[in-house]
Write a protein that holds these residues in place. Structure first.
Motif, PDB file in Angstrom:
ATOM      1  N   UNK A   1       0.787  -1.212   0.044  1.00 51.36           N
ATOM      2  CA  UNK A   1       0.093  -0.031   0.133  1.00 51.36           C
ATOM      3  C   UNK A   1       0.960   1.294   0.083  1.00 51.36           C
ATOM      4  N   UNK A   2       0.954   2.074  -1.040  1.00 49.15           N
ATOM      5  CA  UNK A   2       1.631   3.219  -1.153  1.00 49.15           C
ATOM      6  C   UNK A   2       0.799   4.302  -0.855  1.00 49.15           C
ATOM      7  N   UNK A   3       1.473   5.404  -0.223  1.00 48.62           N
ATOM      8  CA  UNK A   3       1.060   6.768   0.230  1.00 48.62           C
ATOM      9  C   UNK A   3       0.837   7.391  -0.964  1.00 48.62           C
ATOM     10  N   UNK A   4       0.024   8.476  -1.077  1.00 44.22           N
ATOM     11  CA  UNK A   4       0.068   9.044  -2.490  1.00 44.22           C
ATOM     12  C   UNK A   4       0.005  10.624  -1.648  1.00 44.22           C
ATOM     13  N   UNK A   5       0.069  11.628  -2.713  1.00 49.63           N
ATOM     14  CA  UNK A   5       0.064  12.902  -2.212  1.00 49.63           C
ATOM     15  C   UNK A   5      -1.175  13.426  -1.260  1.00 49.63           C
ATOM     16  N   UNK A   6      -2.361  12.717  -1.873  1.00 49.93           N
ATOM     17  CA  UNK A   6      -3.514  13.104  -1.383  1.00 49.93           C
ATOM     18  C   UNK A   6      -3.823  12.565  -0.079  1.00 49.93           C
ATOM     19  N   UNK A   7      -3.167  11.427   0.431  1.00 52.49           N
ATOM     20  CA  UNK A   7      -3.076  10.836   1.532  1.00 52.49           C
ATOM     21  C   UNK A   7      -2.422  12.017   2.529  1.00 52.49           C
ATOM     22  N   UNK A   8      -1.364  12.431   2.222  1.00 53.09           N
ATOM     23  CA  UNK A   8      -0.633  13.537   3.104  1.00 53.09           C
ATOM     24  C   UNK A   8      -1.459  14.594   3.424  1.00 53.09           C
ATOM     25  N   UNK A   9      -2.247  15.089   2.712  1.00 48.33           N
ATOM     26  CA  UNK A   9      -3.230  16.227   2.564  1.00 48.33           C
ATOM     27  C   UNK A   9      -4.209  15.634   3.554  1.00 48.33           C
ATOM     28  N   UNK A  10      -4.798  14.519   3.395  1.00 46.37           N
ATOM     29  CA  UNK A  10      -5.757  13.834   4.506  1.00 46.37           C
ATOM     30  C   UNK A  10      -5.210  13.904   5.980  1.00 46.37           C
ATOM     31  N   UNK A  11      -4.077  13.597   5.982  1.00 47.60           N
ATOM     32  CA  UNK A  11      -3.248  13.490   7.370  1.00 47.60           C
ATOM     33  C   UNK A  11      -3.189  14.949   8.066  1.00 47.60           C
ATOM     34  N   UNK A  12      -2.976  15.824   7.140  1.00 44.58           N
ATOM     35  CA  UNK A  12      -2.931  17.405   7.609  1.00 44.58           C
ATOM     36  C   UNK A  12      -4.396  17.857   8.044  1.00 44.58           C
ATOM     37  N   UNK A  13      -5.178  17.359   7.277  1.00 47.17           N
ATOM     38  CA  UNK A  13      -6.561  17.763   7.532  1.00 47.17           C
ATOM     39  C   UNK A  13      -7.153  16.934   8.798  1.00 47.17           C
TER      40      UNK A  13
END
Length: 57
Positions: A1-13
């Protein structure tokens, strides 16, 4: 399971407002309502649940 750039944005939110991270990942369903309840009971449980949902899906 690779993390994408959108996952990092979701972590910040999820750090700022945990239900928002869950909503962006799963939409308005039972996980979103559970996260709202956990965030009301305590901010840290809401963040942990949001991270779990983002990492799981």
């Amino acid at each position: 399971m690779a993390l994408t750039a959108s996952d990092f944005c979701k972590f910040i939110f999820a750090l700022i407002l945990p239900p928002l991270g869950v909503f962006l990942e799963k939409g308005c369903n039972s996980d979103f309502l559970i996260n709202i309840a956990l965030t009301i009971l305590g901010f840290i449980p809401g963040v942990i649940h949001a991270f779990y949902i983002i990492l799981k899906y």
